[in-house]
Structure formats: structure tokens, C-alpha cells
Design a protein around this motif. Structure first.
Motif, mmCIF file in Angstrom:
data_model
loop_
_atom_site.group_PDB
_atom_site.id
_atom_site.type_symbol
_atom_site.label_atom_id
_atom_site.label_comp_id
_atom_site.label_asym_id
_atom_site.label_seq_id
_atom_site.Cartn_x
_atom_site.Cartn_y
_atom_site.Cartn_z
ATOM 1 N N UNK A 122 0.805 -1.258 0.036
ATOM 2 C CA UNK A 122 -0.072 -0.165 0.039
ATOM 3 C C UNK A 122 0.893 1.213 0.132
ATOM 4 N N UNK A 123 0.225 2.623 -0.157
ATOM 5 C CA UNK A 123 0.851 3.510 -0.187
ATOM 6 C C UNK A 123 -0.038 4.892 0.471
ATOM 7 N N UNK A 124 -0.819 4.303 1.447
ATOM 8 C CA UNK A 124 -1.839 5.309 1.957
ATOM 9 C C UNK A 124 -1.314 5.850 3.487
ATOM 10 N N UNK A 125 -0.002 5.706 3.784
ATOM 11 C CA UNK A 125 0.212 5.862 5.172
ATOM 12 C C UNK A 125 0.197 7.304 5.556
ATOM 13 N N UNK A 126 0.587 8.058 4.603
ATOM 14 C CA UNK A 126 0.685 9.601 4.868
ATOM 15 C C UNK A 126 -0.959 10.248 5.120
ATOM 16 N N UNK A 127 -1.964 9.719 4.575
ATOM 17 C CA UNK A 127 -3.101 9.899 4.755
ATOM 18 C C UNK A 127 -3.482 9.502 6.360
ATOM 19 N N UNK A 128 -3.095 8.440 6.499
ATOM 20 C CA UNK A 128 -3.292 7.857 8.067
ATOM 21 C C UNK A 128 -2.524 8.649 9.165
ATOM 22 N N UNK A 129 -1.320 9.273 8.747
ATOM 23 C CA UNK A 129 -0.829 10.166 9.575
ATOM 24 C C UNK A 129 -1.352 11.404 9.923
ATOM 25 N N UNK A 130 -2.042 11.749 8.857
ATOM 26 C CA UNK A 130 -3.058 13.098 8.867
ATOM 27 C C UNK A 130 -4.205 12.825 9.657
ATOM 28 N N UNK A 131 -4.880 11.893 9.394
ATOM 29 C CA UNK A 131 -5.918 11.426 10.523
ATOM 30 C C UNK A 131 -5.706 11.345 11.842
ATOM 31 N N UNK A 132 -4.378 10.785 12.308
ATOM 32 C CA UNK A 132 -3.950 10.729 13.522
ATOM 33 C C UNK A 132 -3.836 11.935 14.172
ATOM 34 N N UNK A 133 -3.002 12.881 13.402
ATOM 35 C CA UNK A 133 -2.677 14.302 13.697
ATOM 36 C C UNK A 133 -4.088 14.855 14.019
ATOM 37 N N UNK A 172 -9.325 26.532 19.663
ATOM 38 C CA UNK A 172 -8.915 27.004 18.298
ATOM 39 C C UNK A 172 -7.845 26.166 17.489
ATOM 40 N N UNK A 173 -7.345 25.233 18.325
ATOM 41 C CA UNK A 173 -6.474 23.998 17.699
ATOM 42 C C UNK A 173 -7.361 23.154 16.638
ATOM 43 N N UNK A 174 -8.651 23.195 16.912
ATOM 44 C CA UNK A 174 -9.396 22.456 15.866
ATOM 45 C C UNK A 174 -9.272 22.968 14.435
ATOM 46 N N UNK A 175 -9.341 24.420 14.343
ATOM 47 C CA UNK A 175 -8.972 25.014 12.955
ATOM 48 C C UNK A 175 -7.713 24.502 12.322
ATOM 49 N N UNK A 176 -6.645 24.204 12.970
ATOM 50 C CA UNK A 176 -5.428 23.387 12.427
ATOM 51 C C UNK A 176 -5.674 22.011 12.041
ATOM 52 N N UNK A 177 -6.600 21.577 12.996
ATOM 53 C CA UNK A 177 -6.913 20.090 12.605
ATOM 54 C C UNK A 177 -7.852 19.821 11.365
ATOM 55 N N UNK A 178 -8.774 21.127 11.100
ATOM 56 C CA UNK A 178 -9.331 21.148 9.927
ATOM 57 C C UNK A 178 -8.442 21.358 8.708
ATOM 58 N N UNK A 179 -7.214 22.052 8.629
ATOM 59 C CA UNK A 179 -6.480 22.221 7.594
ATOM 60 C C UNK A 179 -5.942 20.957 7.240
ATOM 61 N N UNK A 180 -5.477 20.026 8.502
ATOM 62 C CA UNK A 180 -5.141 18.620 7.997
ATOM 63 C C UNK A 180 -5.892 17.772 7.398
#
Length: 225
Positions: free
Chosen positions: A90-101, A202-210
Motif C-alpha cells: 500500500x501507499x496510504x500511510x501519509x493519509x493515516x498520519x494526517x488522520x492521527x494528527x 482554536x487548535x481544531x482549525x489546525x485539525x481542519x487544515x490537516x
């Protein structure tokens, strides 16, 4: 060097700009809401750790060691995700990183002000390590989305080559680094009114960017993943 649409999706400029804005926002967030510190880079923590150890203040040195260890674990976590995905084809690990973040930031935004700042800052150090280790290439060039020192060095070197070595391609490469640094600064600047108005959540806005980047990396990927 790969350019534009010819490079893997995660290496393109737009995701890099969004991730850099998120990185800048997180620095402002920890500075204004969690004790006036920057949790993205660990150089300062290592310096303070060394000073405390030299003075014999071992307990204080241990406090600075914790975010360094959290950053180390964040890098190791991304390496584990990448190894697992590559072993399975697979090659989706970066998307997993973003979800974890994004999930981590969702929890952080719920934490009350009484939670020790060190807990939040250490957690953010962990997720920033995941991000900086997962997204290391911008159109084939090394870069970082949670700190600016390396980007500034690369930009300055390329500017010299453009101005004095008549390397036309170096000018475009330098411009990409400049855009990333401007995005980081824009995110940091946007964090000032957002943290003043919304405080911890406010950190949720950062989560929205991710999550925006996560959505943009969906579908069939090109490149190595």
C-alpha cells in the motif's frame, strides 16, 4: 526534479502550503495558550536540557527531555506506518498520519486549561514529528512543514545560484521555499486572533487544515506513496 503535476500528489506545492500554515498555527497555539513555548522544533529543548544538566538540575533537565523523546517517538511511529504499508503493497500511510494528527488535535482542543502545559506541548511535539517525517519532499526537494530553518537555508542557497551562477531553475525552486515559509508565517499570524478568540479549541482549525490535505490526497496515488 519533479515538477507540478508530474510529481507525487503529496509533494505538490498546495498540500505543502496548507501543512506549513498548520505548522505555523501550532507554534502560535502553544506559545499563547500553553506556556509561551514552541513545540514544533526541538533544538531549543536540547539547549535548555544541556544547560539544566550542566547546572546539576536533573529534574528540570528531565522536563526538557520529555518533548524530545515525544518527537523521537513521533518519527518512529511514522516509520512504522510506512514500513507496514510498504510491506503490504500500500501507499496510504501519509493519509493515516494526517488522520492521527487531526484526531490528536481534536482531543487537545477538549482539554481544560488546568491540564499541565507540558502534557499538551509534548503531545503536539509528537504529532509535529509525525508530520515533518511524513512530508519531507516538495517537488523532489527536501523541506519541512513545521519549522523554517532548513527551508530558509535552502532558499538562500538557491537564490545565490539564481543571482550569481545564472541558474534559471534555481530561482523557481527558491520561490517554492519562499512560498512555504510565507504560508508558515501566515498560519502563525492567523493563530493570534484565533487563539485570542477561541482559546484551547482554536487548535481544531489546525485539525481542519490537516483534514483538507487528507481529502486532497484521496483517490489513486501516483509515485511511491
Amino acid at each position: 526534479m519533479a515538477k507540478g503535476a508530474g510529481c507525487p500528489r503529496e509533494e505538490r506545492l498546495l498540500p505543502g502550503l496548507v501543512l506549513a500554515a498548520a505548522g505555523g498555527f501550532l507554534d502560535t497555539y502553544t506559545y499563547f495558550t500553553r506556556g509561551g513555548v514552541f513545540a514544533n522544533a526541538q533544538t531549543g529543548n536540547m539547549v535548555l536540557l544541556s544547560i539544566a544538566a550542566a547546572r546539576g538540575e536533573l529534574l528540570r533537565a528531565g522536563q526538557y527531555l520529555i518533548p524530545v523523546l515525544a518527537f523521537t517517538l513521533g518519527v518512529m511511529a511514522t516509520e512504522g506506518l510506512r514500513a507496514r504499508e510498504e510491506a503490504g503493497g500500500g501507499g496510504r500511510w501519509r493519509r493515516q498520519v494526517l488522520l492521527i494528527e487531526a484526531a490528536i488535535l481534536g482531543v487537545v482542543g477538549l482539554l481544560p486549561p488546568g491540564i499541565p502545559d507540558a502534557v499538551v506541548n509534548t503531545t503536539i511535539s509528537f504529532l509535529c514529528a509525525m508530520q515533518v517525517n511524513a512530508f519531507r519532499q516538495l517537488e523532489g526537494m527536501p523541506y519541512a512543514t513545521t519549522m523554517c530553518t532548513g527551508n530558509l537555508r535552502s532558499c538562500a542557497g538557491l537564490l545565490w545560484r539564481w543571482l550569481f551562477a545564472r541558474d534559471r531553475q534555481a530561482g523557481g525552486r527558491a520561490a517554492r521555499y519562499l512560498w512555504v515559509m510565507l504560508a508558515f508565517c501566515a498560519g502563525a499570524a492567523a493563530g493570534v486572533p484565533c487563539t485570542a478568540l477561541l482559546k484551547g479549541p482554536s487548535v481544531w482549525l489546525c485539525g481542519a487544515l490537516l483534514l483538507t490535505v487528507w481529502a486532497g490526497l484521496g483517490g489513486p496515488e501516483k509515485g511511491k506513496g
